[in-house]
Design a protein around this motif. Sequence first.
Motif, mmCIF file in Angstrom:
data_model
loop_
_atom_site.group_PDB
_atom_site.id
_atom_site.type_symbol
_atom_site.label_atom_id
_atom_site.label_comp_id
_atom_site.label_asym_id
_atom_site.label_seq_id
_atom_site.Cartn_x
_atom_site.Cartn_y
_atom_site.Cartn_z
ATOM 1 N N VAL A 91 0.836 -1.211 0.000
ATOM 2 C CA VAL A 91 0.000 0.000 0.000
ATOM 3 C C VAL A 91 0.866 1.254 0.000
ATOM 4 O O VAL A 91 0.576 2.230 -0.711
ATOM 5 N N MET A 92 1.951 1.235 0.781
ATOM 6 C CA MET A 92 2.834 2.405 0.808
ATOM 7 C C MET A 92 3.532 2.601 -0.531
ATOM 8 O O MET A 92 3.791 3.735 -0.953
ATOM 9 N N THR A 95 1.117 4.403 -2.641
ATOM 10 C CA THR A 95 1.002 5.806 -2.238
ATOM 11 C C THR A 95 2.186 6.628 -2.727
ATOM 12 O O THR A 95 2.017 7.743 -3.230
ATOM 13 N N ALA A 152 -0.569 1.719 7.659
ATOM 14 C CA ALA A 152 -0.322 2.049 6.252
ATOM 15 C C ALA A 152 -1.628 2.313 5.518
ATOM 16 O O ALA A 152 -1.732 3.260 4.720
ATOM 17 N N SER A 156 -2.382 5.999 4.183
ATOM 18 C CA SER A 156 -2.537 6.135 2.736
ATOM 19 C C SER A 156 -3.864 6.804 2.390
ATOM 20 O O SER A 156 -3.917 7.712 1.547
ATOM 21 N N ASN A 157 -4.937 6.364 3.036
ATOM 22 C CA ASN A 157 -6.243 6.978 2.794
ATOM 23 C C ASN A 157 -6.246 8.458 3.149
ATOM 24 O O ASN A 157 -6.840 9.285 2.444
ATOM 25 N N GLN A 269 -5.286 6.170 -7.273
ATOM 26 C CA GLN A 269 -5.435 5.390 -6.040
ATOM 27 C C GLN A 269 -6.731 5.769 -5.359
ATOM 28 O O GLN A 269 -7.038 6.951 -5.190
#
Length: 360
Positions: A91-92, A95, A152, A156-157, A269
């Motif tokens: 996920v990172m 991002t 994360a 990220s959100n 994303q």
Amino acid sequence: MEMLRKIFSKSSILIPLVAIILGLIVGAIAMLAGGYNPILAYSSLLDKLFSTPYNLGEAIRAITPLIFTGLAVSFAFRTGLFNIGVEGQFVMGMTGATIIGVLLDLPWYIHAPLAIITGAVFGGLWAGIAGYLKAKRGVNEVISSIMLNWIALFLSNFIVAKFLVEKGQQKSMTVHESAMVKIDWLIKLTDNARMHWGTIIAIVCVIVFYIVLWRTKQGYELRAVGHNPDAALYAGMNVNVTMVKSMFISGVFAGLGGVFEILGVFGNQTVMAASPGYGFDGIAVALLGGNTPIGVLLGAVLFGGLSYGSAGMSFGAGVPPEVVRIVIGAVIFFVASHGLVKWFLKPFLNKRASKRKEAA
């Protein structure tokens, strides 16, 4: 070459192969119990994978992130660490690539490499946190990396919703075309399947995995620390630095998986309600592949193919996609249960052993 001989030895191939067959049999039994035709289901799965260039291209696209996450899990495991935080590092990576892809507008030969490197470093640094906590504070990496998965996701959100969001949407602005890594000629060849450079880089990473761990001094130190930290320390190796380095490299693999999902597939994303799941599937891929680079590649092909082909089972035979997860779960179970698989193989192994005695 010795490592390659071990990878392709009869024993190393036979057990996963039998595990796959047993998993498919268990899946067939589950289908029969539900009133479905397993032969039609499996033939529909294969038809979905190979019926058109588009389906084949999309299957390859689905396999690609699993190669990266499988390598991430395997690399850490080979160095004595269990990186269960691959999901968060993935996920990172997404991002980091999105930030560079959206906020900067550069020539393609600078923009795309910069976005790829940034996402990879984001994943590596995120894994490095767990490595640092393990090295300096003795915090079990399983616990810390699981917690970092959730951090994360929400971090990220927050970044997407606060700084990158498309007005009125629950997703980021579209990444600039100069940062995208699609392969136009391959897209045309596969009837507009979402093909990208990530697949080729994933194959390169398989080779890099092998070279780093088994053909470099640094790789020897990484494996030595994983096998016996006390002996490695006595030999003069910096155990703490090596642990952090191992987790960082593992996170780089995971981050690259997230990078190419943004730059090669989606182009933006979303604000996610849950993690994509590739990191946890990567654990299964690594387990099936015996934590070897070639094994991970083959495991990713199996899992990605089953996941993408499950749609064919649904439409062609009416089988729900959850049955595919039963097959995957059964394969993992049999791979993990080496003793059970060897019990199935015992007559064959005994026969082969007796032949050797007779020949001697």
